[in-house]
Design an enzyme around this catalytic site. Structure first.
Site: not given
Ligand code: EPZ
Length: 449
Positions: A144, A149
């Site tokens: 996105c 992601r």
């Molecule tokens: C959740 O996303 C939230 N979305 C996001 O909110 C929030 O910014 C994020 O958590 C961090 O707090 C929802 O809950 C729907 P992550 P998520 O997995 O779960 C990397 C908003 O604006 N990663 O904690 O997708 C990833 O690329 C949204 O409300 C991997 O590398 O976030 C990122 O750099 C935006 N491999 C970091 O970890 C994976 O398999 C944190 O991502 C998963 C994640």
């Protein structure tokens, strides 16, 4: 036993569109005339990022799951309801914020691309589906605006629990015909979504699962508490080590969604910027500890009043402060754009460092078009305060960049029009009504036909 009429919606009394006119209204814009201070009361809605995994938890059980304090008018809630309906879940979303989801039978284990691409949190059906049915085919959500992601941590965890994972034609095919087994999973980085997916899957696995370096966000605790109400045995919620006993035997339950801490922080920053006094009802200050310090040092007064929070800034100048986003309990990445907007008008300078996502500064060029002075070096931005912002026509690129531009419009000189506001409708219930109710000069303009 609560009966659930087949997939019923109710339009809530608000300005947010129902799903049927979502596409059209997503091209609406919001016009703001800056300079009004904010006075009044805003009721904080249920947290979107808690509601979405809670909805997916309904797949784990063949009895109804009743969720209250749901932000039922939001686009993402409606999109995920469509995905769940596709899988065979019957749903009723009521105007009073109650959602009843009943996965009596799963009729499909495929979450199609055209649904998942609209809302990446649909990937949270993966864990529950594999756990309950032994199989799931879910479209890879894709990236996105804020980053690639990936979901490699979700998949590695399911593999450790015995699932076979095949990536084919842009889909994840996960299968565990003999069911999942408990595992010790050590996350290399903290992931909210992976923690949620695997915590849900582990509830039906045979034996104990231990998640280490797990996410500690309040939304994780909320999901875990709902799963415990459904009969799961979970320890360590809110800490980096979560133990799930597994073994299944879950039943239906009723659970209230926690208030949205990001919405709360957004309106706190709105008052810091615009000045005035606003009472935030249903706000949970304990979920925002990392924000309070920087906001108070910037000049905002914050006080608890019974179950509410009253924030005010009357005349004191805003002062710059440095922030670095981190997983909870660190400064939330979802408030980074909004805080940066506040820094653009603060005395002195502030450094903003984004450590969670690789591309979360898209609001910077738009703020600079309004007169902000911001320099970006890789993952950091130095924001030097300017005396004023000038209203302009600006474009939103993601949910939090959108709201950061709305906040800028509240204080810019003249008129600001924020285009492409479909992002906003995904995460902020009736933002125009809530701000207008506190004296902001703000209106929603339907897209030209
Ligand atoms: C959740 O996303 C939230 N979305 C996001 O909110 C929030 O910014 C994020 O958590 C961090 O707090 C929802 O809950 C729907 P992550 P998520 O997995 O779960 C990397 C908003 O604006 N990663 O904690 O997708 C990833 O690329 C949204 O409300 C991997 O590398 O976030 C990122 O750099 C935006 N491999 C970091 O970890 C994976 O398999 C944190 O991502 C998963 C994640």
């Amino acid at each position: 036993m609560q009966t659930v009429k087949e997939n019923t919606w109710a339009k809530r009394e608000s300005h947010s569109p129902g799903s049927e006119d979502q596409k059209k209204s997503g091209l609406d814009s919001i016009r703001i005339v800056g300079g009004k201070c904010l006075k009044g009361t805003i009721t904080i809605s249920g947290a979107t990022t808690a509601a979405l995994p809670l909805m997916c938890a309904s797949l784990l059980v063949d009895e109804p799951l009743q969720l209250t304090n749901m932000p039922v008018t939001l686009g993402d809630i409606r999109t995920l309801t469509d995905v769940l309906n596709e899988l065979g879940v019957t749903s009723a979303l009521r105007a009073d914020g109650v959602a009843i989801l009943h996965a009596r039978q799963i009729k499909s284990t495929t979450a199609p691309y055209d649904m998942v691409r609209k809302m990446r949190a649909s990937v949270l059906v993966l864990g529950p589906l594999v756990a309950r049915c032994g199989r799931a085919v879910v479209s890879l959500p894709g990236g996105c605006a804020i980053g690639t992601r990936p979901i490699d941590l979700h998949l590695a965890g399911l593999k450790a629990m015995g699932a076979e994972i095949v990536l084919k034609d842009g889909y994840v095919e996960a299968s565990a015909p003999d069911g999942l087994k408990g595992a010790k999973i050590d996350f290399p980085i903290v992931s909210v979504g992976a923690t949620e997916n695997l915590m849900m899957a582990a509830c039906l696995a045979k034996g104990e699962t231990v998640l280490s370096n797990a996410a500690c966000e309040p939304e994780i605790v909320d999901l875990g508490e709902c799963l415990i109400a459904m009969g799961a045995k979970i320890e360590g919620l809110g800490t980096p080590v979560i133990r799930i006993a597994g073994g299944g035997g879950l039943k239906g339950a009723t659970h209230a969604v926690i208030p949205d801490r990001i919405e709360t922080g957004t309106y706190m920053i709105a008052v810091a910027l615009a000045g005035g006094t606003v009472r935030l009802k249903n706000a949970r200050l304990e979920h925002l500890t990392a924000l309070i310090g920087p906001l108070e040092s910037a000049g905002l007064q914050i006080e608890r009043k019974d179950a509410d929070v009253v924030v005010s800034r009357n005349g004191r100048p805003l002062k710059g402060a440095d922030i670095m986003t981190k997983p909870y309990p660190g400064f939330p990445t979802d408030l980074q754009a909004q805080f940066m907007t506040m820094l653009t008008l603060s005395e002195g300078a502030g450094m903003v460092t984004e450590t969670v996502f690789e591309n979360r500064f898209m609001h910077v060029p738009e703020l600079c078009r309004m007169g902000a002075n911001i320099t970006v070096h890789q993952g950091s931005a130095i924001v030097r305060g300017v005396p004023r912002l000038k209203g302009a026509e600006v474009m939103a690129t993601d949910l939090r960049a959108s709201v950061a531009l709305i906040l800028a419009g509240l204080v810019a000189e003249g008129e600001t029009t924020v285009n492409r506001i479909y992002h906003l409708d995904r995460g902020y219930e009736d933002i125009v009504g809530k701000l207008r109710g506190c004296g902001a000069q703000i209106e929603r303009l339907p897209a030209e036909d």
